[in-house]
Design a protein around this motif. Structure first.
Motif, short mmCIF file in Angstrom:
data_model
loop_
_atom_site.label_atom_id
_atom_site.label_comp_id
_atom_site.label_asym_id
_atom_site.label_seq_id
_atom_site.Cartn_x
_atom_site.Cartn_y
_atom_site.Cartn_z
N ILE A 71 -29.38 59.90 36.30
CA ILE A 71 -29.55 60.68 35.07
C ILE A 71 -28.52 60.26 34.02
N LEU A 72 -27.26 60.17 34.41
CA LEU A 72 -26.24 59.70 33.47
C LEU A 72 -26.50 58.24 33.09
N GLY A 73 -27.05 57.48 34.03
CA GLY A 73 -27.40 56.09 33.73
C GLY A 73 -28.44 55.98 32.63
N ILE A 74 -29.41 56.89 32.63
CA ILE A 74 -30.43 56.89 31.57
C ILE A 74 -29.78 57.22 30.22
N SER A 75 -28.85 58.18 30.24
CA SER A 75 -28.13 58.52 29.00
C SER A 75 -27.32 57.34 28.50
N ALA A 76 -26.68 56.63 29.42
CA ALA A 76 -25.79 55.53 29.03
C ALA A 76 -26.54 54.29 28.56
N THR A 77 -27.81 54.22 28.84
CA THR A 77 -28.57 53.03 28.46
C THR A 77 -29.63 53.37 27.40
N ILE A 78 -30.72 53.96 27.84
CA ILE A 78 -31.87 54.15 26.95
C ILE A 78 -31.61 55.21 25.88
N ILE A 79 -31.19 56.40 26.30
CA ILE A 79 -31.11 57.51 25.34
C ILE A 79 -30.13 57.20 24.22
N PHE A 80 -28.96 56.67 24.56
CA PHE A 80 -27.95 56.41 23.52
C PHE A 80 -28.50 55.48 22.44
N ILE A 81 -29.20 54.45 22.85
CA ILE A 81 -29.70 53.47 21.88
C ILE A 81 -30.65 54.13 20.90
N ALA B 113 -39.70 59.78 26.07
CA ALA B 113 -40.77 58.91 26.58
C ALA B 113 -40.21 57.88 27.55
N PHE B 114 -39.06 57.32 27.22
CA PHE B 114 -38.46 56.29 28.06
C PHE B 114 -37.89 56.90 29.34
N VAL B 115 -37.35 58.12 29.22
CA VAL B 115 -36.86 58.80 30.41
C VAL B 115 -38.02 59.11 31.35
N LEU B 116 -39.12 59.59 30.78
CA LEU B 116 -40.30 59.93 31.58
C LEU B 116 -40.84 58.69 32.28
N ALA B 117 -40.90 57.58 31.56
CA ALA B 117 -41.37 56.33 32.17
C ALA B 117 -40.45 55.91 33.31
N ASN B 118 -39.14 56.07 33.10
CA ASN B 118 -38.16 55.72 34.13
C ASN B 118 -38.32 56.61 35.36
N MET B 119 -38.50 57.92 35.15
CA MET B 119 -38.63 58.85 36.26
C MET B 119 -39.91 58.60 37.05
N MET B 120 -40.98 58.22 36.35
CA MET B 120 -42.26 57.98 37.02
C MET B 120 -42.37 56.58 37.61
N GLY B 121 -41.56 55.66 37.08
CA GLY B 121 -41.68 54.28 37.52
C GLY B 121 -42.90 53.59 36.94
N VAL B 122 -43.26 53.96 35.68
CA VAL B 122 -44.41 53.35 35.01
C VAL B 122 -43.93 52.70 33.72
N SER B 123 -44.83 51.99 33.05
CA SER B 123 -44.47 51.34 31.80
C SER B 123 -44.46 52.33 30.65
N LEU C 166 -44.98 47.20 23.37
CA LEU C 166 -46.37 47.17 23.82
C LEU C 166 -46.92 45.78 24.03
N PHE C 167 -46.51 44.84 23.21
CA PHE C 167 -47.11 43.51 23.29
C PHE C 167 -46.21 42.51 24.01
N ILE C 168 -44.93 42.50 23.68
CA ILE C 168 -44.00 41.60 24.36
C ILE C 168 -43.54 42.20 25.68
N ARG C 169 -43.63 43.56 25.78
CA ARG C 169 -43.24 44.32 26.97
C ARG C 169 -41.77 44.12 27.34
N TRP C 170 -40.92 44.21 26.33
CA TRP C 170 -39.49 44.18 26.58
C TRP C 170 -39.04 45.51 27.16
N GLU C 171 -37.84 45.50 27.73
CA GLU C 171 -37.25 46.75 28.19
C GLU C 171 -36.97 47.65 26.99
N ALA C 172 -37.05 48.96 27.21
CA ALA C 172 -36.89 49.92 26.11
C ALA C 172 -35.54 49.76 25.43
N GLN C 173 -34.49 49.51 26.21
CA GLN C 173 -33.15 49.41 25.65
C GLN C 173 -33.03 48.21 24.71
#
Length: 647
Positions: free
Chosen positions: A191-201, A298-308, A373-380
């Protein structure tokens, strides 16, 4: 004479000292916030430099230090004694945060081999860490999440005293605290990892957008598009808050940002203060379910579900549109019922002028969607490049020292916003750590299933109430994560589609901010509108009722989430739109004209049956029939009035 002057002079000196100290704290906090943002950007481009635990520890350290500086006053008094006591507390808090971080950095690799319990310092630091995190959380969002975490800590300690399925082995306070700090599933876990990566950005993305003028642009664009329509000011509030709320990640900050413009505008047109505040609160809350950013959830939800991210974006689109369509119809019906017109066109900005001034604010969104959506890069990484495109466009359009200052300010604003997410995420790590280490998740699922039996509706109602309670006073991301750990497995075990289960938790975690008695967004809006906070809260609850019904709709009809055959999706979407429009008529007692209790009852029945796929055709027929009758009746009445006026 002398004795009468001295106390007053001392009071003035104390006041000056207080203000000087406050300004100094703000300047130091701004510098630290900028350093935090630069550190996070560096960590994205050079992730291998930091051990995963070290990265999260430094992230949390910045948040704790800023919390001490910005939320650190123990005493509100401005006397010298209070000033010294506040200063001592701030220094102690910062020293403790640095000690915690140093210990984690020095032993990060050791904790992977032997997680905890090796030294006395491990015990001391784990207890100190709990105190710092819980106190930081209390200062940022109040007691709600702190009490939840404290309850789980006690559960982890005294589980051996609890009979039945909820019981477990228990442990001492030191055992629990060390497990929470030095295991992979506790404070420094995912959870803190998600904050430190995706959410902060994405909070940084919002910070840049705000300081560069994106908020004003979207407000002006909304005014130009719908300001002249019936009840236009309220529709401006809905659209502007939807745009900005998707990026800000906080309903309350959205209210106090866009609401200072839209609420007075609504009041000038004739809307009551309570209604104006409620519209702003509901729209600001809904921004967090609106793609493409969804307040970073949205990115947290995708991370928790393990989906794109693509799957989350597609699933979230139609329900979010339904939410805002319902709100727009309720606003329109209210304006029609009370005779409120639109804003005079001469007082509104021109669409072409607005687009000429701010079209470049669409560029980062286009870049973001393309990369995701098209290049499918990581959210961060996609978020970083979206921010980069925003910076480049601003420098091209306005290459000046003032633009550079705004960019630096954006770094500080993004980091300051992240404080209210990072520390609560660490506290959520306490909850998650206890749930995983005690097996509470499985036990909770068994107990709730026994209460609900085989009834999916009973299960959903229990989950709805539980989600609203857990989400009270808790930031959206933190609320969703707690619900994803506790509630979502119960829904999935009950046969609910995983995406629908996660979206169900997200919706009700968000709606707690407009649900009395803890309707924080509504109360914040009331402070701007000068309306009654309690009345504003209940009106907000009424306007947000679509948000309570839509989750049930996509559980029973996953087609709303773009899951199923083309026929199922089309049927679910049509039913959804008909259902939320019916709901607007029922709530506002107006449906293309005033309605009596019989028509209102028919609309209520149609709204209810449109939720389930078995009877949605019946509901759709009722909706169409009532709409045609009301439109014909309304036009006939207007024609009669016109003839009488001419005769």
């Amino acid at each position: 004479m002398t004795t009468g002057v001295r106390p007053q002079t001392t009071a003035i000196e104390d006041r000056c000292l207080f203000l000087e100290g406050l300004m100094l704290k703000q300047k130091i906090a701004t510098v630290i916030a900028i350093c935090w943002s630069l550190f996070q950007l560096f960590a994205v481009f050079y992730p291998s430099v930091f051990h995963i635990t070290a990265h999260r520890a430094i992230h949390l350290c910045f948040a704790l230090v800023l919390c001490a500086l910005l939320f650190g006053d123990l005493l509100r008094s401005q006397t010298r004694l209070a000033k010294w006591m506040n200063g001592a507390f701030i220094l102690a808090f910062i020293a403790g945060s640095l000690a915690l971080t140093y210990h984690m950095l020095s032993n990060a690799e050791r904790f992977e081999v032997r997680p905890y319990g090796m030294t006395t310092m491990d015990s001391v630091i784990s207890v100190l860490g709990l105190i710092l995190i819980l106190e930081g959380t209390r200062r940022i969002i109040g007691w709600s999440l702190v009490l939840v975490a404290a309850f789980f800590i006690l559960y982890g300690m005294y589980g051996d005293l609890i009979p039945g399925a909820l019981g477990h082995g228990g442990g001492t306070f030191l055992d629990v605290s060390e497990r929470l700090f030095y295991s992979a599933d506790g404070v420094y876990g995912q959870i803190l990892g998600i904050s430190a990566t995706i959410i902060f950005i994405y909070l940084l993305f919002g910070g840049f957008l705000l300081t560069l003028g994106g908020g004003e642009f979207f407000t002006d664009l909304s005014s130009a598009l719908v300001g002249s329509t019936r009840g236009g000011a309220a529709k401006v509030a809905v659209l502007a808050s939807a745009f900005f709320g998707s990026i800000s990640g906080s309903a309350i900050s959205n209210v106090v940002t866009t609401g200072t413009v839209t609420i007075p505008m609504m009041k000038r047109l004739g809307f009551k203060p309570e209604f104006a505040g409620a519209v702003e609160a509901v729209a600001s809350s809904g921004g967090q379910i609106l793609p493409p950013v969804m307040g970073a959830t949205a990115f947290v939800l995708a991370n928790m579900m393990g989906v794109s991210y693509m799957e989350v974006l597609v699933a979230a689109a139609v329900p979010a549109i339904l939410y805002f369509v319902s709100l727009l119809f309720m606003v329109d019906f209210e304006a029609a019922k009370t005779g409120i017109k639109g804003i005079d066109k001469k007082d509104l900005p021109d669409v072409r002028d607005v687009m000429r001034r701010g079209w470049h604010f669409f560029v980062p969104f286009i870049v973001l969607i393309y990369l995701l959506l098209f290049i499918r890069w990581e959210a961060q990484k996609a978020g970083i490049y979206a921010i980069g495109s925003m910076v480049v466009m601003e420098l091209i359009r306005r290459p000046s020292l003032e633009t550079i200052k705004k960019l630096v300010e954006g770094l500080a604003v993004g980091a300051r916003t992240a404080i209210s997410v990072a520390i609560p995420c660490a506290t959520i790590g306490i909850v998650v750590g206890i749930v995983l280490s005690t097996g509470l998740g499985l036990s909770f699922t068994t107990i709730v299933r026994s209460f609900a039996g085989d009834s999916t509706l009973s299960l959903l109602l229990i989950m709805m109430v539980g989600s609203l309670v857990i989400g009270m006073g808790v930031p959206t991301t933190a609320a969703y994560v707690m619900l994803a750990v506790l509630m979502v497995p119960v829904l999935i075990d009950g046969g609910v589609v995983p995406m629908a289960a996660h979206m169900f938790a997200l919706y009700f975690g968000i709606l707690s901010v407009v649900t009395p008695p803890v309707a924080l967004a509504a109360y914040a809006a009331a402070s701007i509108s000068k309306g009654n906070p309690t009345v504003t809260g209940f009106i907000a609850f009424r306007l947000a009722l679509a948000g309570f019904i839509i989750p049930f709709m996509f559980v029973y009809q996953p087609g709303l989430l773009m899951i199923g055959s083309t026929q199922e999706i089309l049927l679910a979407v049509c039913s959804g739109f008909a259902g939320v429009i019916c709901l607007g008529g029922v709530m506002q007692n107006y449906f293309f004209g005033r309605i009596h209790w019989g028509v209102r009852g028919i609309l209520a029945i149609a709204c209810i049956v449109l939720v389930t796929p078995e009877y949605d055709l019946v509901g759709f027929v009722l909706f169409v029939a009532v709409a045609i009758l009301q439109i014909v009746k309304h036009r006939s009445a207007r024609a009669t009035e016109k003839l009488m006026a001419q005769g």
